[in-house]
Design an enzyme around this catalytic site. Structure first.
Site, short mmCIF file in Angstrom:
data_model
loop_
_atom_site.label_atom_id
_atom_site.label_comp_id
_atom_site.label_asym_id
_atom_site.label_seq_id
_atom_site.Cartn_x
_atom_site.Cartn_y
_atom_site.Cartn_z
N ILE A 13 0.83 -1.21 0.00
CA ILE A 13 0.00 0.00 0.00
C ILE A 13 0.87 1.26 0.00
O ILE A 13 0.54 2.26 -0.65
CB ILE A 13 -0.96 -0.03 1.22
CG1 ILE A 13 -1.94 -1.21 1.10
CG2 ILE A 13 -1.70 1.29 1.36
CD1 ILE A 13 -2.75 -1.49 2.38
N ASP A 53 14.32 2.75 9.22
CA ASP A 53 13.74 1.61 9.95
C ASP A 53 13.00 2.20 11.13
O ASP A 53 13.62 2.83 12.01
CB ASP A 53 14.86 0.67 10.41
CG ASP A 53 14.33 -0.55 11.15
OD1 ASP A 53 13.22 -0.48 11.73
OD2 ASP A 53 15.03 -1.57 11.17
N ASN A 80 3.10 4.51 7.42
CA ASN A 80 2.49 3.34 6.78
C ASN A 80 3.14 2.02 7.19
O ASN A 80 2.48 0.98 7.18
CB ASN A 80 2.57 3.51 5.26
CG ASN A 80 2.29 2.24 4.50
OD1 ASN A 80 1.14 1.82 4.35
ND2 ASN A 80 3.35 1.56 4.05
N SER A 129 -5.72 0.46 11.29
CA SER A 129 -6.54 -0.67 10.85
C SER A 129 -7.83 -0.69 11.65
O SER A 129 -7.82 -0.34 12.84
CB SER A 129 -5.79 -1.99 11.07
OG SER A 129 -6.64 -3.08 10.81
N LYS A 157 -2.48 -1.81 16.74
CA LYS A 157 -3.18 -0.85 15.89
C LYS A 157 -4.16 -0.01 16.72
O LYS A 157 -4.43 1.15 16.39
CB LYS A 157 -3.91 -1.58 14.76
CG LYS A 157 -2.96 -2.16 13.71
CD LYS A 157 -2.20 -1.07 12.94
CE LYS A 157 -1.39 -1.63 11.79
NZ LYS A 157 -0.73 -0.59 11.01
N THR A 186 -1.79 -7.88 -0.29
CA THR A 186 -0.36 -7.50 -0.23
C THR A 186 0.39 -8.68 0.40
O THR A 186 -0.21 -9.69 0.78
CB THR A 186 -0.16 -6.25 0.67
OG1 THR A 186 -0.56 -6.58 2.01
CG2 THR A 186 -0.94 -5.06 0.17
N1 LIG Z 1 -3.17 -5.24 3.63
C1 LIG Z 1 -4.26 -5.01 4.38
O1 LIG Z 1 -5.33 -5.65 4.20
C2 LIG Z 1 -4.22 -3.94 5.45
C3 LIG Z 1 -5.42 -3.67 6.14
C4 LIG Z 1 -5.40 -2.70 7.15
C5 LIG Z 1 -4.23 -2.02 7.42
N2 LIG Z 1 -3.08 -2.30 6.74
C6 LIG Z 1 -1.87 -1.56 7.07
O2 LIG Z 1 -1.34 -0.96 5.90
C7 LIG Z 1 0.07 -0.75 6.06
C8 LIG Z 1 0.79 -1.30 4.84
O3 LIG Z 1 0.61 -2.71 4.81
P1 LIG Z 1 0.68 -3.59 3.48
O4 LIG Z 1 -0.56 -4.40 3.42
O5 LIG Z 1 1.10 -2.76 2.34
O6 LIG Z 1 1.86 -4.62 3.91
P2 LIG Z 1 3.24 -5.01 3.23
O7 LIG Z 1 3.09 -5.19 1.77
O8 LIG Z 1 3.76 -6.15 4.07
O9 LIG Z 1 4.15 -3.71 3.46
C9 LIG Z 1 4.59 -3.35 4.74
C10 LIG Z 1 5.70 -2.33 4.57
O10 LIG Z 1 6.16 -1.96 5.90
C11 LIG Z 1 7.58 -2.08 5.89
N3 LIG Z 1 8.12 -2.28 7.23
C12 LIG Z 1 7.89 -3.28 8.11
N4 LIG Z 1 8.63 -3.11 9.22
C13 LIG Z 1 9.35 -1.97 9.03
C14 LIG Z 1 10.31 -1.27 9.81
N5 LIG Z 1 10.71 -1.71 11.00
N6 LIG Z 1 10.82 -0.12 9.31
C15 LIG Z 1 10.45 0.33 8.09
N7 LIG Z 1 9.57 -0.30 7.29
C16 LIG Z 1 9.04 -1.44 7.78
C17 LIG Z 1 7.88 -3.24 4.96
O11 LIG Z 1 9.24 -3.25 4.58
P3 LIG Z 1 10.03 -4.61 4.19
O12 LIG Z 1 9.78 -4.86 2.72
O13 LIG Z 1 11.45 -4.27 4.49
O14 LIG Z 1 9.50 -5.72 5.05
C18 LIG Z 1 6.93 -2.89 3.83
O15 LIG Z 1 7.48 -1.90 3.01
C19 LIG Z 1 0.46 -1.46 7.37
O16 LIG Z 1 0.56 -0.52 8.41
C20 LIG Z 1 -0.72 -2.40 7.60
O17 LIG Z 1 -0.87 -2.73 8.96
C21 LIG Z 1 -3.06 -3.25 5.75
#
Ligand SMILES: NC(=O)c1ccc[n+]([C@@H]2O[C@H](COP(=O)([O-])OP(=O)(O)OC[C@H]3O[C@@H](n4cnc5c(N)ncnc54)[C@H](OP(=O)(O)O)[C@@H]3O)[C@@H](O)[C@H]2O)c1
Length: 229
Positions: A13, A53, A80, A129, A157, A186
Site C-alpha cells: 500500500i 527503519d 504506513n 486498521s 493498531k 499484499t
Molecule cells: N493489507 C491489508 O489488508 C491492510 C489492512 C489494514 C491495514 N493495513 C496496514 O497498511 C500498512 C501497509 O501494509 P501492506 O498491506 O502494504 O503490507 P506489506 O506489503 O507487508 O508492506 C509493509 C511495509 O512496511 C515495511 N516495514 C515493516 N517493518 C518496518 C520497519 N521496522 N521499518 C520500516 N519499514 C518497515 C515493509 O518493509 P520490508 O519490505 O522491508 O518488510 C513494507 O514496506 C500497514 O501498516 C498495515 O498494517 C493493511
C-alpha cells in the site's frame, strides 16, 4: 505540491500511495529499511529513497534530517510501515508488533515535527486498521468482530489509533488522521484469501494526504469517510 515522506514504501500500500502522489506531481520520499529494496522502488517510481527503519531511532533521525535539510520543510508524513504477527502470542512478538506499529509512529512523528511545523499546511496520515477499532471488533456485523488470529496486531493498531487522537489534540495546527485502508492483497495478507487491489486502498490515504488546509483532523476513516473509533 507537497513534500511527502511515506514509511514502508518499498512495496504494498505504501508503494502504491507513493505512485499515486508522484503521478499528481508531489515530491515523495520512499522510506524503506532495506537500502536495496528502497532504492529499487524509488528508481521504479521516480521518487527519492531514504533509509528508515521505524524501530531504529538513529535511522529515523538521520532520515528526517536528510529530508529537512534538502527541502526545508515536510508537508505530509504517511506512517504506513507495519507488521502483522499471525498466530504467535508471546513477549518478543508483542514487543516487535508494538515497536513497529505503535512506537514506530512516535519515533517518526517526533523526528518529523520540527519539519512539519515549517510547512504551511502540514498533514500526518497514520495507516492503522479497523482491527484496532473498539467499535469494529465489538460490532457483530463487522468482519473484525470474528477475527481472533492476530491479537497483537489488533492491540498495536488500537495503540496507533489512540496515538493519532492524542497527536491531533496536542497539535491542532497539524491535521493528524488515521486510515483503515481496507482488506488489501499484499504480502501482509498473502496467507489470507481475497483482498482488493492496492489502488483503491491507497486512494483513501492519498485523499487525506492531499486534503489541504481546510481538511479534517482527529478522524478514523476508510474510503467511505469517517468511522467510529
Ligand atoms: N493489507 C491489508 O489488508 C491492510 C489492512 C489494514 C491495514 N493495513 C496496514 O497498511 C500498512 C501497509 O501494509 P501492506 O498491506 O502494504 O503490507 P506489506 O506489503 O507487508 O508492506 C509493509 C511495509 O512496511 C515495511 N516495514 C515493516 N517493518 C518496518 C520497519 N521496522 N521499518 C520500516 N519499514 C518497515 C515493509 O518493509 P520490508 O519490505 O522491508 O518488510 C513494507 O514496506 C500497514 O501498516 C498495515 O498494517 C493493511
Amino acid at each position: 505540491m507537497t513534500v511527502t515522506l511515506i514509511t514502508g514504501a518499498n512495496k504494498g500500500i505504501g508503494f502504491e500511495t507513493a505512485r499515486q502522489l508522484l503521478a499528481q506531481g508531489h515530491t515523495v520520499y520512499i522510506g524503506a529499511r532495506d537500502p536495496e529494496r528502497g532504492a529499487k522502488a524509488a528508481a521504479e517510481l521516480g521518487g527519492f529513497f531514504v533509509q528508515l527503519d521505524v524501530t531504529d531511532d538513529a535511522s529515523v533521525a538521520a532520515a528526517l534530517e536528510t529530508i529537512g535539510r534538502a527541502e526545508g520543510a515536510l508537508d505530509v508524513l504517511v506512517n504506513n510501515a507495519g507488521v502483522m504477527a499471525n498466530g504467535t502470542v508471546d513477549g518478543p512478538t508483542a514487543l516487535w508488533s508494538f515497536d513497529t506499529n505503535a512506537v514506530g509512529i512516535v519515533r517518526v512523528t517526533e523526528a518529523a515535527l520540527p519539519w512539519l511545523q515549517r510547512s504551511s499546511q502540514p498533514v500526518v496520515v497514520n495507516v492503522t486498521s479497523s482491527m484496532g477499532s473498539f467499535w469494529a471488533v465489538t460490532t457483530p456485523e463487522r468482519p473484525e468482530s470474528g477475527l481472533t488470529t492476530a491479537p497483537l496486531y489488533a492491540a498495536s493498531k488500537a495503540a496507533a489509533n489512540m496515538l493519532t487522537l492524542q497527536y491531533a489534540k496536542a497539535h491542532p495546527d497539524i491535521r493528524f488522521n488515521a486510515v483503515e485502508p481496507g482488506f488489501t492483497a499484499t504480502d501482509m495478507t498473502a496467507e489470507m484469501d481475497g483482498g482488493r487491489p492496492v489502488e483503491v486502498s491507497a486512494g483513501t490515504i492519498v485523499r487525506l494526504a492531499t486534503q489541504g488546509a481546510a481538511g479534517t483532523a482527529g478522524t478514523f476513516s476508510d474510503e467511505g469517510g469517517p468511522l467510529p473509533w
